[in-house]
Design a protein around this motif. Structure first.
Motif, PDB file in Angstrom:
ATOM      1  N   LEU A 120       0.826  -1.203   0.000  1.00  0.00           N
ATOM      2  CA  LEU A 120       0.000   0.000   0.000  1.00  0.00           C
ATOM      3  C   LEU A 120       0.864   1.257   0.000  1.00  0.00           C
ATOM      4  N   ASN A 121       0.424   2.242  -0.781  1.00  0.00           N
ATOM      5  CA  ASN A 121       1.116   3.530  -0.883  1.00  0.00           C
ATOM      6  C   ASN A 121       2.562   3.319  -1.311  1.00  0.00           C
ATOM      7  N   GLY A 122       2.730   2.584  -2.406  1.00  0.00           N
ATOM      8  CA  GLY A 122       4.059   2.329  -2.945  1.00  0.00           C
ATOM      9  C   GLY A 122       4.475   3.400  -3.939  1.00  0.00           C
ATOM     10  N   ALA A 123       5.141   3.027  -5.013  1.00  0.00           N
ATOM     11  CA  ALA A 123       5.639   3.978  -6.005  1.00  0.00           C
ATOM     12  C   ALA A 123       4.512   4.841  -6.550  1.00  0.00           C
ATOM     13  N   ASN A 124       4.772   6.165  -6.605  1.00  0.00           N
ATOM     14  CA  ASN A 124       3.796   7.144  -7.094  1.00  0.00           C
ATOM     15  C   ASN A 124       2.499   7.136  -6.301  1.00  0.00           C
ATOM     16  N   GLY A 125       2.565   6.708  -5.049  1.00  0.00           N
ATOM     17  CA  GLY A 125       1.382   6.704  -4.192  1.00  0.00           C
ATOM     18  C   GLY A 125       0.370   5.638  -4.528  1.00  0.00           C
ATOM     19  N   LEU A 126       0.758   4.671  -5.353  1.00  0.00           N
ATOM     20  CA  LEU A 126      -0.162   3.618  -5.763  1.00  0.00           C
ATOM     21  C   LEU A 126      -0.079   2.402  -4.842  1.00  0.00           C
ATOM     22  N   ASP A 127      -1.212   1.733  -4.681  1.00  0.00           N
ATOM     23  CA  ASP A 127      -1.239   0.424  -4.053  1.00  0.00           C
ATOM     24  C   ASP A 127      -0.980  -0.619  -5.142  1.00  0.00           C
ATOM     25  N   PHE A 128      -0.189  -1.622  -4.811  1.00  0.00           N
ATOM     26  CA  PHE A 128       0.044  -2.748  -5.713  1.00  0.00           C
ATOM     27  C   PHE A 128      -0.531  -3.994  -5.041  1.00  0.00           C
ATOM     28  N   TYR A 129      -1.308  -4.764  -5.788  1.00  0.00           N
ATOM     29  CA  TYR A 129      -1.946  -5.926  -5.189  1.00  0.00           C
ATOM     30  C   TYR A 129      -2.106  -7.031  -6.224  1.00  0.00           C
ATOM     31  N   ASP A 130      -2.202  -8.259  -5.726  1.00  0.00           N
ATOM     32  CA  ASP A 130      -2.388  -9.410  -6.600  1.00  0.00           C
ATOM     33  C   ASP A 130      -2.960 -10.561  -5.799  1.00  0.00           C
ATOM     34  N   VAL A 131      -3.467 -11.549  -6.503  1.00  0.00           N
ATOM     35  CA  VAL A 131      -3.821 -12.839  -5.907  1.00  0.00           C
ATOM     36  C   VAL A 131      -2.883 -13.862  -6.516  1.00  0.00           C
ATOM     37  N   SER A 132      -2.175 -14.588  -5.672  1.00  0.00           N
ATOM     38  CA  SER A 132      -1.093 -15.466  -6.114  1.00  0.00           C
ATOM     39  C   SER A 132      -1.416 -16.937  -5.877  1.00  0.00           C
ATOM     40  N   LEU A 133      -1.145 -17.741  -6.911  1.00  0.00           N
ATOM     41  CA  LEU A 133      -1.212 -19.196  -6.815  1.00  0.00           C
ATOM     42  C   LEU A 133       0.181 -19.807  -6.905  1.00  0.00           C
ATOM     43  N   VAL A 134       1.205 -18.962  -6.765  1.00  0.00           N
ATOM     44  CA  VAL A 134       2.590 -19.430  -6.855  1.00  0.00           C
ATOM     45  C   VAL A 134       2.890 -20.442  -5.757  1.00  0.00           C
ATOM     46  N   ASP A 135       2.282 -20.255  -4.585  1.00  0.00           N
ATOM     47  CA  ASP A 135       2.450 -21.207  -3.478  1.00  0.00           C
ATOM     48  C   ASP A 135       1.322 -22.230  -3.441  1.00  0.00           C
ATOM     49  N   GLY A 136       0.614 -22.409  -4.562  1.00  0.00           N
ATOM     50  CA  GLY A 136      -0.493 -23.350  -4.607  1.00  0.00           C
ATOM     51  C   GLY A 136      -1.828 -22.681  -4.327  1.00  0.00           C
ATOM     52  N   TYR A 137      -2.822 -23.513  -4.091  1.00  0.00           N
ATOM     53  CA  TYR A 137      -4.211 -23.045  -4.002  1.00  0.00           C
ATOM     54  C   TYR A 137      -4.966 -23.855  -2.959  1.00  0.00           C
ATOM     55  N   ASN A 138      -5.812 -23.141  -2.180  1.00  0.00           N
ATOM     56  CA  ASN A 138      -6.708 -23.887  -1.296  1.00  0.00           C
ATOM     57  C   ASN A 138      -8.141 -23.358  -1.304  1.00  0.00           C
ATOM     58  N   LEU A 139      -8.324 -22.069  -1.631  1.00  0.00           N
ATOM     59  CA  LEU A 139      -9.663 -21.473  -1.594  1.00  0.00           C
ATOM     60  C   LEU A 139      -9.846 -20.483  -2.741  1.00  0.00           C
ATOM     61  N   PRO A 140     -11.066 -20.371  -3.282  1.00  0.00           N
ATOM     62  CA  PRO A 140     -11.355 -19.265  -4.208  1.00  0.00           C
ATOM     63  C   PRO A 140     -11.272 -17.931  -3.459  1.00  0.00           C
ATOM     64  N   MET A 141     -10.779 -16.902  -4.145  1.00  0.00           N
ATOM     65  CA  MET A 141     -10.612 -15.596  -3.501  1.00  0.00           C
ATOM     66  C   MET A 141     -10.775 -14.477  -4.520  1.00  0.00           C
ATOM     67  N   LEU A 142     -11.427 -13.399  -4.109  1.00  0.00           N
ATOM     68  CA  LEU A 142     -11.618 -12.205  -4.928  1.00  0.00           C
ATOM     69  C   LEU A 142     -11.126 -10.988  -4.160  1.00  0.00           C
ATOM     70  N   VAL A 143     -10.329 -10.132  -4.810  1.00  0.00           N
ATOM     71  CA  VAL A 143      -9.920  -8.846  -4.239  1.00  0.00           C
ATOM     72  C   VAL A 143     -10.568  -7.752  -5.071  1.00  0.00           C
ATOM     73  N   LEU A 144     -11.328  -6.896  -4.408  1.00  0.00           N
ATOM     74  CA  LEU A 144     -12.122  -5.879  -5.097  1.00  0.00           C
ATOM     75  C   LEU A 144     -11.850  -4.509  -4.482  1.00  0.00           C
ATOM     76  N   PRO A 145     -11.161  -3.592  -5.189  1.00  0.00           N
ATOM     77  CA  PRO A 145     -10.924  -2.246  -4.664  1.00  0.00           C
ATOM     78  C   PRO A 145     -12.219  -1.430  -4.640  1.00  0.00           C
ATOM     79  N   LYS A 146     -12.325  -0.548  -3.674  1.00  0.00           N
ATOM     80  CA  LYS A 146     -13.494   0.324  -3.547  1.00  0.00           C
ATOM     81  C   LYS A 146     -13.030   1.760  -3.361  1.00  0.00           C
ATOM     82  N   GLY A 147     -13.531   2.665  -4.194  1.00  0.00           N
ATOM     83  CA  GLY A 147     -13.281   4.094  -4.017  1.00  0.00           C
ATOM     84  C   GLY A 147     -11.916   4.574  -4.427  1.00  0.00           C
TER      85      GLY A 147
END
Length: 287
Positions: A120-147
């Motif tokens: 959060l609040n990284g380069a140029n004041g932007l948030d950087f985010y992701d959903v990663s399966l690099v370590d495998g998977y166990n649950l469905p997940m959604l990330v939804l920004p608001k505002g």
């Protein structure tokens, strides 16, 4: 003199606004749409203080909102099939952080686990985010920004139950059912799948047939270490909703009018939902 006072007041106001904008906190609303209780865990990144809450139980249909410092970086995941032994120690079949408690207290998830990752609040004041399966998977997940005020502010995640279609050599099973899907790196230990040793650069480590399995079904999720171009999203001054076991159909309708410019769909419609006993469940193990 009056003009000077007005200018001083204006400068003070601007400085005050700037100060409060810098210390403004984001909020994470964590929603459990699974059929059973899950146990979310949170881990702060290096040089980032641990949050007051690093783990808790979240019943089906419930949500919890957490205030997150704007400078925070870290990850979140869901623990499943958790229970306590005779001594009261908590353990989970997937995503266990090894603390023996509700709080993960600085420990991360044992793979395989679906991860939501934030800076959060990284380069140029932007948030950087992701959903990663690099370590495998166990649950469905959604990330939804608001505002959000700047950046693409696109939704990301893996809305499909991958456990039901997990390749045999990657499966984690318990009681006759698949509870998680390991990464090829963890399951097979081959440097080609781990992007390590001679394969430790983007030029030498490309997608494998296993990472392509993840990517085909969940086009916006990280599928292997160098999957940045289609898997990292940005937004500024946003709050975030993190939904476990979201409905792909509902989410597609919700996001149908999005204007985030993402080149890949959130869900591959040809594999909208792979039903399995685990699909919307993260059940108590009864131990």
């Amino acid at each position: 003199m009056g003009l000077r006072l007005l200018l001083s007041a204006a400068v003070f106001t601007l400085l005050t606004i700037s100060f409060f904008s810098e210390v403004h906190s984001a909020s994470f609303k964590i929603v459990n749409k699974c059929r059973r209780t899950i146990w979310p865990g949170l881990l702060s990144g290096a040089n980032t203080p641990q949050l007051p809450t690093t783990g808790f139980a979240l019943k089906s249909g419930k949500s919890k909102t957490i205030t997150i410092p704007k400078s925070w970086s870290g990850r979140m995941w869901g623990r499943t099939h958790c229970g306590r032994d005779s001594s009261g120690k908590l353990s989970c079949l997937t995503g266990d952080c090894g603390s023996g408690m509700l709080q993960c207290a600085g420990s991360g998830a044992k793979p395989p686990a679906t991860l939501a990752e934030f800076t959060l609040n990284g380069a140029n004041g932007l948030d950087f985010y992701d959903v990663s399966l690099v370590d495998g998977y166990n649950l469905p997940m959604l990330v939804l920004p608001k505002g959000g005020t700047r950046g693409g502010c696109g939704a990301t995640g893996c809305l499909v139950d991958l456990n039901g279609a997990c390749p045999k050599e990657l499966r984690v099973a318990s009681g006759g059912r698949v509870v998680a899907c390991r990464s090829a790196c963890e399951a097979l230990g081959d440097p080609r799948f781990c992007c390590s040793e001679a394969f430790a650069t983007p030029d030498t480590c490309g997608p494998s047939m296993y990472s392509l399995f993840f990517k085909y079904i969940c086009p916006r999720a990280y599928s292997y270490a160098y999957d940045d171009k289609t898997s990292t999203f940005t937004c500024a001054s946003a709050d975030y909703m993190i939904v476990f076991c979201p409905s792909p159909y509902t989410s597609q309708k919700l996001l149908g009018a999005r204007k985030d410019g993402a080149q890949l769909p959130l869900v591959n419609k040809t594999t909208m939902y792979i039903p399995s006993h685990h699909a919307n469940s993260a059940s108590y193990s009864g131990r």
